[in-house]
Design a protein around this motif. Structure first.
Motif, PDB file in Angstrom:
ATOM      1  N   TRP A 196       0.801  -1.215   0.000  1.00 32.14           N
ATOM      2  CA  TRP A 196       0.000   0.000   0.000  1.00 32.14           C
ATOM      3  C   TRP A 196       0.836   1.268   0.000  1.00 32.14           C
ATOM      4  CZ3 TRP A 196       1.735   2.313   4.265  1.00 32.14           C
ATOM      5  CH2 TRP A 196       2.148   1.528   5.325  1.00 32.14           C
ATOM      6  N   GLN A 197       2.157   1.143   0.130  1.00 31.35           N
ATOM      7  CA  GLN A 197       3.026   2.320   0.171  1.00 31.35           C
ATOM      8  C   GLN A 197       3.232   2.847  -1.240  1.00 31.35           C
ATOM      9  OE1 GLN A 197       6.641   1.661   2.302  1.00 31.35           O
ATOM     10  NE2 GLN A 197       7.519   3.606   1.699  1.00 31.35           N
ATOM     11  N   LEU A 198       2.801   4.070  -1.504  1.00 35.43           N
ATOM     12  CA  LEU A 198       2.830   4.620  -2.855  1.00 35.43           C
ATOM     13  C   LEU A 198       4.178   5.212  -3.233  1.00 35.43           C
ATOM     14  CD1 LEU A 198      -0.686   6.310  -2.942  1.00 35.43           C
ATOM     15  CD2 LEU A 198       0.002   4.128  -3.902  1.00 35.43           C
ATOM     16  N   THR A 199       4.968   5.678  -2.269  1.00 38.97           N
ATOM     17  CA  THR A 199       6.284   6.252  -2.559  1.00 38.97           C
ATOM     18  C   THR A 199       7.320   5.622  -1.644  1.00 38.97           C
ATOM     19  OG1 THR A 199       5.930   8.063  -1.011  1.00 38.97           O
ATOM     20  CG2 THR A 199       5.356   8.478  -3.306  1.00 38.97           C
ATOM     21  N   ARG A 200       8.574   5.783  -2.012  1.00 41.02           N
ATOM     22  CA  ARG A 200       9.646   5.188  -1.212  1.00 41.02           C
ATOM     23  C   ARG A 200       9.837   5.922   0.115  1.00 41.02           C
ATOM     24  NH1 ARG A 200      12.696   1.222  -2.263  1.00 41.02           N
ATOM     25  NH2 ARG A 200      12.254   1.267  -4.477  1.00 41.02           N
ATOM     26  N   THR A 201       9.689   7.243   0.102  1.00 39.21           N
ATOM     27  CA  THR A 201       9.852   8.018   1.334  1.00 39.21           C
ATOM     28  C   THR A 201       8.559   8.765   1.655  1.00 39.21           C
ATOM     29  OG1 THR A 201      10.653   9.980   0.179  1.00 39.21           O
ATOM     30  CG2 THR A 201      12.311   8.367   0.859  1.00 39.21           C
ATOM     31  N   PRO A 202       8.268   8.944   2.939  1.00 37.72           N
ATOM     32  CA  PRO A 202       7.064   9.684   3.311  1.00 37.72           C
ATOM     33  C   PRO A 202       7.098  11.146   2.861  1.00 37.72           C
ATOM     34  CG  PRO A 202       7.870   8.443   5.185  1.00 37.72           C
ATOM     35  CD  PRO A 202       8.911   8.335   4.113  1.00 37.72           C
ATOM     36  N   ALA A 203       8.272  11.760   2.878  1.00 35.99           N
ATOM     37  CA  ALA A 203       8.352  13.173   2.488  1.00 35.99           C
ATOM     38  C   ALA A 203       7.914  13.366   1.039  1.00 35.99           C
ATOM     39  CB  ALA A 203       9.777  13.686   2.682  1.00 35.99           C
ATOM     40  N   PHE A 204       8.383  12.503   0.153  1.00 40.33           N
ATOM     41  CA  PHE A 204       7.986  12.593  -1.250  1.00 40.33           C
ATOM     42  C   PHE A 204       6.491  12.314  -1.406  1.00 40.33           C
ATOM     43  CE2 PHE A 204       8.047  10.956  -5.734  1.00 40.33           C
ATOM     44  CZ  PHE A 204       8.307  12.178  -6.310  1.00 40.33           C
ATOM     45  N   GLY A 205       5.953  11.408  -0.597  1.00 44.14           N
ATOM     46  CA  GLY A 205       4.517  11.143  -0.622  1.00 44.14           C
ATOM     47  C   GLY A 205       3.699  12.340  -0.180  1.00 44.14           C
ATOM     48  N   PHE A 206       4.188  13.055   0.839  1.00 49.52           N
ATOM     49  CA  PHE A 206       3.486  14.256   1.278  1.00 49.52           C
ATOM     50  C   PHE A 206       3.525  15.338   0.202  1.00 49.52           C
ATOM     51  CE2 PHE A 206       4.291  12.679   5.730  1.00 49.52           C
ATOM     52  CZ  PHE A 206       2.957  12.488   6.041  1.00 49.52           C
ATOM     53  N   VAL A 207       4.654  15.451  -0.490  1.00 48.49           N
ATOM     54  CA  VAL A 207       4.759  16.447  -1.567  1.00 48.49           C
ATOM     55  C   VAL A 207       3.795  16.105  -2.702  1.00 48.49           C
ATOM     56  CG1 VAL A 207       6.285  17.360  -3.363  1.00 48.49           C
ATOM     57  CG2 VAL A 207       7.117  17.129  -1.019  1.00 48.49           C
ATOM     58  N   LEU A 208       3.835  14.857  -3.157  1.00 47.03           N
ATOM     59  CA  LEU A 208       2.930  14.448  -4.241  1.00 47.03           C
ATOM     60  C   LEU A 208       1.466  14.550  -3.815  1.00 47.03           C
ATOM     61  CD1 LEU A 208       4.682  11.366  -5.861  1.00 47.03           C
ATOM     62  CD2 LEU A 208       4.319  13.611  -6.850  1.00 47.03           C
ATOM     63  N   GLY A 209       1.174  14.140  -2.583  1.00 48.24           N
ATOM     64  CA  GLY A 209      -0.199  14.240  -2.090  1.00 48.24           C
ATOM     65  C   GLY A 209      -0.678  15.671  -2.039  1.00 48.24           C
ATOM     66  N   GLY A 210       0.183  16.571  -1.590  1.00 45.27           N
ATOM     67  CA  GLY A 210      -0.186  17.977  -1.551  1.00 45.27           C
ATOM     68  C   GLY A 210      -0.425  18.552  -2.934  1.00 45.27           C
ATOM     69  N   LEU A 211       0.424  18.174  -3.895  1.00 45.15           N
ATOM     70  CA  LEU A 211       0.244  18.667  -5.259  1.00 45.15           C
ATOM     71  C   LEU A 211      -1.046  18.151  -5.889  1.00 45.15           C
ATOM     72  CD1 LEU A 211       3.882  18.450  -6.658  1.00 45.15           C
ATOM     73  CD2 LEU A 211       2.590  20.503  -6.069  1.00 45.15           C
ATOM     74  N   TRP A 212      -1.312  16.852  -5.753  1.00 46.24           N
ATOM     75  CA  TRP A 212      -2.548  16.292  -6.307  1.00 46.24           C
ATOM     76  C   TRP A 212      -3.773  16.901  -5.635  1.00 46.24           C
ATOM     77  CZ3 TRP A 212      -2.972  14.385 -10.792  1.00 46.24           C
ATOM     78  CH2 TRP A 212      -1.986  13.586 -11.353  1.00 46.24           C
TER      79      TRP A 212
END
Length: 78
Positions: A9-25
Motif C-alpha cells: 500500500w506504500q505509494l512512494t519510497r519516502t514519506p516526504a515525497f509522498g506528502f509532496v505528491l499528495g499535496g500537489l494532487w
C-alpha cells in the motif's frame, strides 16, 4: 524472488515525497473543483474527483508509513 520491505500500500519510497505528491494532487483537485463550470459535462468533475482522491491516497499512505515507523516492533511470542 526476494522479499521486499515496502508494503503493497506504500505509494512512494519516502514519506516526504509522498506528502509532496499528495499535496500537489490535492491542490490540483481543489483548483479543479473551484473552476468547474455549470453544465460543463462529466469530464471536469471526474478529473477533480480523481485528483482529489489521488492526493488523499498519497497523504494517507505517507501518514501510515510515518506511524508504522514510530510504532515499536511487536515482540515475538514463543
Amino acid at each position: 524472488m526476494e522479499a521486499t520491505t515496502k508494503p503493497w500500500w506504500q505509494l512512494t519510497r519516502t514519506p516526504a515525497f509522498g506528502f509532496v505528491l499528495g499535496g500537489l494532487w490535492l491542490l490540483l483537485g481543489v483548483l479543479r473543483w473551484a473552476w468547474l463550470e455549470p453544465g460543463g459535462g462529466w469530464i471536469a468533475p471526474t478529473a477533480a474527483t480523481v485528483f482529489t482522491l489521488s492526493g488523499l491516497a498519497y497523504l494517507a499512505s505517507s501518514t501510515a508509513v510515518v506511524l508504522r515507523r514510530r510504532t515499536p516492533a511487536a515482540e515475538p511470542h514463543d
